[in-house]
Design a protein around this motif. Structure first.
Motif, PDB file in Angstrom:
ATOM      1  N   ASN A  24      -4.723 -19.917  -1.524  1.00 25.43           N
ATOM      2  CA  ASN A  24      -4.911 -19.157  -0.302  1.00 25.43           C
ATOM      3  C   ASN A  24      -5.723 -19.924   0.658  1.00 25.43           C
ATOM      4  N   PRO A  43       7.894  -0.483  -3.675  1.00 29.16           N
ATOM      5  CA  PRO A  43       6.787   0.328  -4.038  1.00 29.16           C
ATOM      6  C   PRO A  43       7.177   1.889  -4.509  1.00 29.16           C
ATOM      7  N   GLU A  44       8.077   2.292  -3.837  1.00 28.15           N
ATOM      8  CA  GLU A  44       8.798   3.827  -4.237  1.00 28.15           C
ATOM      9  C   GLU A  44       9.104   3.526  -5.828  1.00 28.15           C
ATOM     10  N   MET A  87       3.440  -4.695   1.145  1.00 26.46           N
ATOM     11  CA  MET A  87       3.051  -5.949   2.266  1.00 26.46           C
ATOM     12  C   MET A  87       4.356  -6.360   2.782  1.00 26.46           C
ATOM     13  N   HIS A 103      -8.991  -5.266  -1.629  1.00 27.46           N
ATOM     14  CA  HIS A 103      -9.865  -3.965  -1.545  1.00 27.46           C
ATOM     15  C   HIS A 103      -8.450  -2.690  -2.003  1.00 27.46           C
ATOM     16  N   ALA A 104      -7.358  -3.004  -1.322  1.00 28.14           N
ATOM     17  CA  ALA A 104      -6.635  -1.661  -1.710  1.00 28.14           C
ATOM     18  C   ALA A 104      -6.117  -1.904  -3.276  1.00 28.14           C
ATOM     19  N   PHE A 105      -6.355  -2.908  -3.846  1.00 28.54           N
ATOM     20  CA  PHE A 105      -5.849  -3.255  -5.191  1.00 28.54           C
ATOM     21  C   PHE A 105      -6.643  -3.208  -6.240  1.00 28.54           C
ATOM     22  N   LEU A 156      -7.074  -0.272   4.439  1.00 25.70           N
ATOM     23  CA  LEU A 156      -6.270  -0.585   3.480  1.00 25.70           C
ATOM     24  C   LEU A 156      -5.003  -1.034   4.096  1.00 25.70           C
ATOM     25  N   VAL A 206       2.523   5.396  -2.030  1.00 23.92           N
ATOM     26  CA  VAL A 206       3.637   6.011  -1.636  1.00 23.92           C
ATOM     27  C   VAL A 206       3.764   7.334  -1.077  1.00 23.92           C
ATOM     28  N   TYR A 240       2.433   3.977  -7.958  1.00 22.26           N
ATOM     29  CA  TYR A 240       2.137   2.842  -7.119  1.00 22.26           C
ATOM     30  C   TYR A 240       0.577   2.622  -6.500  1.00 22.26           C
ATOM     31  N   LEU A 241      -0.014   1.533  -6.727  1.00 22.29           N
ATOM     32  CA  LEU A 241      -1.545   1.178  -6.349  1.00 22.29           C
ATOM     33  C   LEU A 241      -2.493   2.305  -6.917  1.00 22.29           C
ATOM     34  N   ARG A 242      -1.973   3.067  -7.825  1.00 20.75           N
ATOM     35  CA  ARG A 242      -2.991   4.214  -8.398  1.00 20.75           C
ATOM     36  C   ARG A 242      -2.904   4.113  -9.834  1.00 20.75           C
ATOM     37  N   ASP A 295      -2.501  -1.568   2.544  1.00 16.62           N
ATOM     38  CA  ASP A 295      -1.287  -1.085   1.461  1.00 16.62           C
ATOM     39  C   ASP A 295      -1.888   0.145   1.031  1.00 16.62           C
ATOM     40  N   SER A 331      -9.764   5.283  -5.935  1.00 20.91           N
ATOM     41  CA  SER A 331      -9.847   4.029  -5.617  1.00 20.91           C
ATOM     42  C   SER A 331     -11.067   3.531  -5.002  1.00 20.91           C
ATOM     43  N   CYS A 332     -11.115   2.185  -4.866  1.00 23.79           N
ATOM     44  CA  CYS A 332     -12.485   1.691  -4.093  1.00 23.79           C
ATOM     45  C   CYS A 332     -12.326   1.895  -2.635  1.00 23.79           C
ATOM     46  N   ARG A 382     -10.162  -9.216   0.250  1.00 21.26           N
ATOM     47  CA  ARG A 382      -8.562  -9.366   0.179  1.00 21.26           C
ATOM     48  C   ARG A 382      -7.937  -8.038  -0.727  1.00 21.26           C
ATOM     49  N   LEU A 405       3.662 -10.034  -0.978  1.00 18.82           N
ATOM     50  CA  LEU A 405       4.115 -10.064   0.310  1.00 18.82           C
ATOM     51  C   LEU A 405       5.732 -10.394   0.278  1.00 18.82           C
ATOM     52  N   ALA A 463       4.909  -5.232  -7.088  1.00 21.76           N
ATOM     53  CA  ALA A 463       5.400  -4.868  -5.976  1.00 21.76           C
ATOM     54  C   ALA A 463       4.654  -4.894  -4.707  1.00 21.76           C
ATOM     55  N   SER A 464       3.601  -5.352  -5.061  1.00 23.44           N
ATOM     56  CA  SER A 464       2.502  -5.157  -3.613  1.00 23.44           C
ATOM     57  C   SER A 464       2.453  -6.606  -2.965  1.00 23.44           C
ATOM     58  N   ASN A 504      -7.033  -7.741   7.184  1.00 28.58           N
ATOM     59  CA  ASN A 504      -8.653  -7.340   7.291  1.00 28.58           C
ATOM     60  C   ASN A 504      -9.318  -8.177   8.513  1.00 28.58           C
TER      61      ASN A 504
END
Lengths: 532, 439
Positions: B367, B165-166, A59, B241-243, A449, A454, B171-173, A451, B232-233, B239, B159, B156-157, A68
């Motif tokens: 938040n 992330p590299e 992010m 969803h990607a995580f 998404l 990679v 990452y995220l998986r 994010d 993934s979902c 908020r 803000l 790493a995700s 979103n």
């Protein structure tokens, strides 16, 4: 733009009051078109933010929730603010001129149906500044996620109600005009195809906009009045929302593309210097598409766990849509076949439409196959599909239409060189933008998404670059329009050599009231669609 | 047989040629993966079949258009013909697409019938979606656990994260506790959700089924090859969803049985304080889940969770042994665990980062855009302890009822942590017994 000191209305107000109080179809058409252009840039700005955040994994720019919000507003603004009002604007300008009428049938309602829109969008966009932020549940507003929206929730729903009221009033006006104000001698099967497509679209609008209003009102009731339409714990069903929403949503897809079919069916014969091939089958194809659009809605919901019989039914009906759509594409190709083609900007946009809309149609057929849809659903493959049909489909048709009729509206020719730059930059960048999305989707990248893993980085960067170039290229569109309104080579009544139809019998720009007397019957008989 | 071999060969050629095209240029294959279940193979074949049909139609239609564009130009002096209808040809080009569609619909229907046949499974696993994690419930074996985004991806995700992330593998998986399934067995998945609609998707299995609160959907898998499969979902769920990734480890029956036995003993890795390692050499305590090593029946050295956090060496100080097999889907009440301030704070931070930080943020600032109050200097963590415990246990508005998700030890730890970090100095040390009493 045109002669405002018209003899019939010597005292109509000037300045801002002219635009607020106008009941003239051309003024209102201009308002609709300018409003939609503004919204095109607002929705485009949201898309630029989305593509900027997605340029790199991690992010960088915004909170995922704000992402979103951007995705949600981008969808709502582009659909209800840019594409639909642009088509209504074109209908306002062109339908009275194409059927030989002086104005729209219901001019005061016409004024109201436009002036609701700016307020609806001020309401919608003001939610960005409310505590809890703008709606973030996607433009589809699925329950129960949408019920988590903060202060923005009732404002969003009220804004959607207003947009629905505006659309329904616009549709009633269009139907009343087409059915009552046609010139003597213009039977239904002699109407230009743009008019036919809009007549059918208007019926779709009247049928489904109230359904959307109902769906979001049920959400409002669930949140504030203790009902449980979509709450399983209270005896409701979250899927009910999806069924009701897509019963609106699928015809809505055709609301956004049938007028585009009409535009393409006007432009291609003109620049092929040859009558439209298969006029009758075109009309029946549009009518069949409109009918089928009511019985395919659940193909947006193949992963929700419907019974096998329902999956099969919706798969077959969805595939069936390919038949009339195919007929239309074949007819356009046959119209070009053995014509005498020239490639002015409207024709370039029309040809790009046929190519790229067909690509969107191919991915549509693939998406209809339920087992394969389990892999495509909610991925970038779907994002690629609907942007091919809505951007290179609807938006390209609108741009083609603007270049096609702009000389008629303003009395000046647009700058062809600048317009061609606009076309070529757009058509190249739009494919850099959307084509790699197919690959991202197949490789497993979900839509919506903020994010991503990679391994999707390089393709996302290509997509983002395409997006930025496409966005900036649209400034050329604005430049073309402004320059053309201000001046340019004088346009003749019949702007294009191959153009046929009543609008080209009026001077450019046309008088304030288009046809104060019915056009001569021989002008209608000279229409390209006559069969004898 | 011959046809099948031919199909296989064709699939190989296509896959390798696409890889060849994409290999040097892109990090991913440009096509759908063939996958590892019988169904995913069928779906891949259907996808390629539909693709080539579209290519064929495209060549004809675009070819005719190009011929017109090149030869029938006014600039080339072409005179326009004036024909505008031909009934025969119009009937033909209505019927031909119809036939092509039937040829597509028949194989699609066959595969679909097969995909929806969830009868006679060897075993069933219930999968429940939460904002934003998955719960796996092994119905026959009587244990369940949560699976959340791996701590390094989570870090790493953020803000303002300085981590790239590299630098994070998968990452995220990647998740803390993957789903584990045996190979070669027909497994029925029962999929539902707790709050909003989610969608459970593992592309290599060709399974994507929406998880809908209040309803149970079904799907089935039969994994051919041992390995780790990531998904993934895929339905927007807010908020995070990607995580909320999915990781499924498929292994042979014997290894799977060992894993089940270990899980039954610990009844859920997520809620097992026995694996908590003590503080050593002043470095932070690391929650080292021994269950993650699936192939060894005994606890073995574990993977570091966060790249930046040093791993504590395993040391034999489990304070409790909770051997009770808990009923499916319900949180286990951990036995007489007693926290010290240090252990509670360390465990509390892990629980907070995995569960609370998605909304209350890693820095505890909350938040406001989402209506989520701050922990840092917030009224609840700095107010009455009883009210704090009640709120966490039973939830309020979009705050979930964590009493149904976390066990007493973790709840006590995270409440202790919230009251004594982010600048809060309440000094309370909450014990699991207090949570149990408050339930």
């Amino acid at each position: 733009m045109y002669n405002t000191a018209d003899a019939h209305h010597p005292e109509h107000p000037s300045g801002i009051w002219r635009w607020i109080t106008t009941t003239n179809h051309k003024d209102i058409g201009t308002l609709y078109l300018c409003f939609s252009l503004l919204m095109f840039f607002v929705g485009g700005a949201f898309a630029m933010l989305i593509r900027a955040e997605l340029f790199k994994p991690g992010m960088q720019l915004m909170d995922p929730l704000f992402f979103n919000e951007m995705a949600t507003l981008h969808g709502l603004v582009m659909i209800f603010g840019a594409i639909m009002p642009a088509f209504v604007g074109l209908a306002n300008w062109m339908i009275p001129m194409m059927v030989g009428a002086p104005d729209m049938a219901l001019p005061r309602m016409n004024n109201w149906s436009f002036w609701i829109l700016p307020f609806a969008f001020i309401l919608l966009l003001s939610t960005l500044f409310m505590p809890g932020g703008a709606p973030a549940g996607g433009w589809t507003m699925y329950a129960p996620l949408m019920l988590q929206t903060g202060t923005a929730f009732p404002f969003t729903i009220f804004a959607i109600h207003l947009m629905g009221i505006s659309s329904v009033m616009g549709a009633i006006n269009i139907i009343a005009t087409i059915l009552n104000l046609r010139a003597p001698g213009m039977t239904l099967m002699k109407m230009p195809l743009f008019v036919w497509c809009w007549l059918i679209t208007a019926y779709l609008l009247i049928a489904v906009m109230p359904v959307l209003a109902g769906a979001v009102t049920m959400e409002l009731m669930d949140k504030y009045f203790g009902t449980s339409f979509f709450n399983a714990a209270g005896g409701g069903d979250p899927l009910l929302f999806q069924h009701v929403f897509w019963f609106f949503g699928h015809p809505e897809v055709y609301i956004m593309v049938l007028p585009a079919f009409g535009i393409i069916s006007e432009i291609i014969p003109t620049f092929s210097r040859k009558p439209l091939f298969g006029y009758t089958s075109m009309v029946y194809a549009v009518a069949s598409i409109a009918f089928l659009s009511f019985i395919v809605w659940a193909h947006h919901m193949f992963t929700v766990g419907m019974p096998l019989s329902a999956d099969l039914f919706f798969m077959f009906t969805t595939m069936l849509i390919a038949v009339p759509t195919g007929v239309k594409v074949f007819n356009w190709v046959a119209t070009m076949w053995r014509g005498a083609l020239s490639f002015e900007t409207p024709m370039l946009f029309a040809i790009a439409f046929v190519f790229l809309f067909t690509i969107g149609g191919f991915s549509g057929v693939m998406l209809a196959l339920v087992p394969a849809d389990w892999q495509y659903h909610d991925t970038y493959f779907v994002v690629a599909h609907f942007h091919y049909v809505l951007v290179t489909g609807s938006a390209f048709a609108i741009m083609g239409a603007v270049y096609y009729w702009l000389p008629k509206w303003t009395g000046h020719m647009y700058n062809e060189t600048l317009a061609k730059w606009h076309f070529w930059l757009s058509v190249i960048s739009v494919n850099v933008l959307y084509f790699p999305m197919h690959f991202l989707g197949l490789a497993g990248m979900n839509r919506r998404l903020p994010d991503y893993p990679v391994q999707f980085t390089d393709l996302n960067q290509i997509v983002s670059v395409g997006g930025f170039v496409f966005g900036v290229s649209q400034l050329l569109f604005v430049a073309c329009i402004i320059l053309c309104v201000r001046g340019g080579k004088k346009a003749e009544a019949k702007v294009w050599e191959g153009a046929l139809g009543l609008e080209w019998t009026l001077p450019s720009p046309p008088p304030y009231h288009s046809f104060t007397e019915p056009p001569a019957a021989n002008l209608i008989w000279a229409h390209p669609y006559q069969n004898d | 047989m011959l046809q099948k071999n031919f199909k296989k060969a064709l699939r190989g050629v296509i896959a390798s040629s696409l890889t060849f095209i994409s290999g040097p240029a892109f990090a991913i294959d440009l096509n759908m993966p063939v996958g590892v279940t019988p169904m995913s193979h069928d779906v891949y074949d259907l996808h390629m079949y539909a693709f080539w049909v579209c290519v064929g139609i495209g060549i004809v239609v675009f070819g005719l258009m190009l011929i017109s564009i090149i030869w029938h130009r006014k600039a080339a002096g072409h005179q326009p013909a004036q024909f505008h209808e031909n009934t025969v040809i119009e009937v033909i080009w209505t019927i031909i697409p119809f036939i092509i569609l039937i040829a597509l619909a028949i194989p699609a229907s066959k595969v679909l019938v097969d995909m929806t046949n969830t009868s006679d499974p060897d075993m069933s696993v219930k999968i429940e979606g939460y904002q934003w994690k998955w719960q796996y419930d092994y119905l026959q074996d009587g244990f369940s656990y949560f699976s959340t985004l791996a701590a390094d991806s989570n870090a790493a995700s953020q803000l303002d994260s300085k981590l790239s992330p590299e630098s994070v593998p998968h990452y995220l998986r990647d998740v803390d506790h993957p789903m584990v399934v045996p190979t070669g067995k027909k497994i029925r998945l029962l999929i539902t959700a707790n709050d909003v609609i989610h969608s459970w998707w593992v592309e290599d299995f060709a399974v994507k089924v929406d998880a809908i609160p209040g309803f149970v959907n079904q799907a089935w898998i039969k994994v051919d090859k041992p390995g780790t499969y990531r998904g993934s979902c895929s339905q927007l769920c807010g908020r995070g969803h990607a995580f909320m990734p999915i990781v499924v480890v498929a292994e042979g029956w014997d290894d799977y049985q060992k894993w089940v036995a270990a899980m039954q003993t610990s009844h859920g890795a997520f809620i097992n304080p026995a694996t908590l390692q003590p503080e050593q050499n002043g470095s932070p305590v690391v929650y080292a889940p021994a269950e993650l090593n699936f192939n060894a029946p005994t606890p073995a050295p574990t993977q570091p969770i966060a790249a930046s956090t040093p791993v504590a060496a395993p040391s034999p100080t489990p304070t409790i042994a909770a051997a009770e097999v808990k009923p499916a889907g319900k949180p286990t009440v951990a036995a007489a665990k007693t926290w010290t301030m240090a252990t509670a704070m360390a465990r509390g931070k892990q629980v907070f980062d995995a569960n609370c930080a998605a909304c209350h943020m890693a820095d505890g600032k909350g938040n406001p855009a989402m209506g989520v109050p701050a922990i840092a200097a917030g009224p609840i963590p700095n107010g009455a302890l009883a009210a704090h415990i009640t709120l966490v246990l039973h939830g309020k508005g979009i705050m979930p009822a964590w009493g149904n998700i976390l066990d007493d030890a973790d709840l006590a730890a995270v409440i202790t942590y919230e009251r004594n970090s982010f600048g809060n100095h309440q000094g309370d040390l909450v014990q699991p017994a207090q949570i149990k009493a408050a339930r």
